[in-house]
Design an enzyme around this catalytic site. Structure first.
Site: not given
Ligand code: CAO
Length: 503
Positions: A476, A472-474, A296
């Site tokens: 950060i 990577d929104h998982r 993501p």
């Protein structure tokens, strides 16, 4: 009693006059049914033409470097008694030969159905001879249903009976869900990578049935050809948790994969020319795609005031050049990123194979995208945290030169923690770089320009450098990302921090 049977080139959708890039047998060779006779290469894929009979090659009708079309005879095979098996009864019975081999995943069935619809009657015996349309050949525009990732990933799940074609053939090869003990969390098949993988038709069929993406499998056969055992080893690794996970598991769990894009026959609208992708594009394409669909992505934009840094760089540049060092802005940006990664260690991490833990790296290796005549490569400056800006600039120069000459070793492109993609020497104001997985962030740099900045009651011209951080929104979150770019901009605004010695 012996019989002579002609094995022909199968229907390949709209392809004809296809190059023969390898001839794998010679007269006198004893061959098994399904043995590959020749390898063909279209502009989209390589594929093998298998024998549908067991016997001895009597005569070869093709040569390496020649061209063949559907229906052409590849080889005449001498078949003794009933050694031919199901496929030899008559050319017209070849379709049953295909199904009796246990092949015919959803995708191959779809492609074959399309080919049959479009094909001439003379092509049908050919398709029969191979046991079906070669799985590698993508269906041509208008030739019938195209294998979508949904179809290919659904095939293994056909134990549920959802897919008629695969379910009908499930007897000889266990469905993937059975092999994986109910787990079907392999990554969706990348069709481009799958098509160009070096594997024969039966291995392709086997991989389809198991939902294995051949582009992820390392071949141990002759000339790195992928064998059945390689596919099995890949599945075993998946069972042990070592295979690439599906994008959120959606394709496998819900049976829903990526929607396919429409195929267009461009030649209908005007003259066209087809050019193959470069070797580097063929390698990097599936990786970029995997990153794009698995991670993501969010991109944080920012600006750094590099007016003072540019003054300092201009002063130092000539002296550095005398030492053979080209002190470009990128060297300072690498140095600034090292500092920011030390300050924000999560940005210097990777998710582990389970996705439940972060691997925090105690070293800082910085990759940078380099534009070369052959395509994009990412050399890595190892241990950049132990280098001052001059050493970084030297490493950048040496690695860039090697990259352009195509002389980078594999080791020089491995071990990166964070990547910088600098388009600043070319232009642009911002862009959204794709994360170089399994890293968790990438910094895009665009061209610096003078802008009016309001300071102390007046607008003053400052040199501003655009920053584009994809993360990577998982791993950060937005707050950390903007803190990272704010910190980075602060370091870039203060050249003293960037020119200090590194012990
Ligand atoms: N703003 C303004 N000017 C810049 C700049 C920036 N952000 N970055 C570099 N420049 C200038 C440099 O100062 C240099 O000018 P001078 O020769 O007058 O000093 C000029 O642009 C060319 O720099 P360079 O390209 O030789 O050196 P570099 O260190 O900036 O970059 C490299 C090296 C290998 C990163 C670069 O050559 C390259 O390949 N860039 C393309 C990367 C790419 O394709 N990314 C996309 C990946 S996704 O498809």
């Amino acid at each position: 009693m012996a019989r002579l049977i002609d094995v022909r080139v199968p229907d390949m959708g709209s392809f004809s006059e296809v190059a023969v890039i390898d001839v794998l047998v010679k007269p006198g060779d004893a061959i098994e049914r399904e043995a590959s006779l020749i390898t063909l290469e279209t502009e989209k894929a390589t594929m093998d033409v298998p024998s549908d009979v067991t016997g001895v090659v009597e005569k070869l009708h093709v040569t390496k470097g020649g061209k063949v079309s559907p229906g052409d005879v590849v080889a005449t095979v001498r078949v003794e008694g009933d050694a031919a098996g199901a496929g030899d009864s008559a050319p017209a019975a070849g379709a049953s030969a295909g199904s009796s081999s246990g092949g015919g995943s959803a995708s191959t069935a779809g492609a074959a159905a399309g080919s049959a619809g479009a094909g001439s009657s003379s092509a049908k015996p050919a398709a029969a001879a191979s046991g079906g349309t070669p799985p590698a050949a993508p269906a041509a525009p208008g030739s019938g249903p195209v294998a979508t990732p949904a179809a290919t990933t659904a095939a293994p799940a056909s134990a549920s009976g959802a897919n008629g074609a695969a379910a009908g053939n499930g007897a000889s090869v266990p469905a993937a869900s059975a092999i994986l003990g109910g787990r079907t969390d392999l990554a969706p098949i990348n069709e481009t990578g799958f098509s160009s993988a070096h594997a024969g038709p039966s291995v392709r069929r086997f991989a389809r049935e198991l939902g294995v993406d051949l582009s992820q499998v390392t071949g141990t056969g002759f000339k790195a050809r992928i064998t059945h055992d390689d596919v099995k080893a890949f599945v075993k690794k998946a069972l042990a948790g070592g295979a690439p996970a599906a994008a959120g598991g959606a394709a496998a769990k819900g049976g829903v994969g990526l929607p396919s894009v429409p195929l267009v026959d461009f030649a209908k609208f005007g003259p066209v020319e087809t050019k193959p992708l470069s070797r580097i594009q063929k390698i990097s394409g599936p990786r970029l795609h995997a990153s794009w669909v698995n991670i993501p992505h969010v991109t944080q934009f920012d600006e750094a005031d590099i007016t003072d840094l540019e003054d300092v760089r201009t002063k130092l540049k000539q002296k550095a050049l005398q030492e053979g060092i080209k002190l470009t802005p990128l060297a300072f940006i690498v140095r600034a990123c090292v500092k920011a990664l030390q300050e924000f260690p999560y940005v210097n991490s990777s998710l582990d194979a389970t996705g439940a833990n972060l691997v925090m790296k105690k070293y800082v290796n910085i990759g940078f995208a380099a534009d070369t005549p052959n395509g994009l490569v990412v050399p890595v400056i190892a241990n950049a945290d132990r280098m001052d800006v001059y050493r970084i600039a030297r490493a950048l120069g040496e690695l860039s030169e090697k990259a352009r000459a195509g002389k980078l070793s594999a080791a020089e492109m491995q071990g990166g923690c964070f990547t910088i993609s600098s388009l600043g020497g070319i232009g642009g104001t911002a862009f959204t770089p794709i994360i170089n997985a399994p890293e968790v962030a990438i910094l895009g740099i665009s061209k610096s320009s003078h802008k009016p900045v309001y300071k102390d009651g007046a607008f003053i011209p400052r040199l501003m450098l655009p920053l584009s951080l994809s993360y990577d929104h998982r791993v950060i979150d937005g707050a950390m990302a903007v803190r990272f770019t704010t910190y980075l901009a602060g370091v870039l605004a203060d050249p003293r921090q960037l020119t200090e010695a590194v012990l």
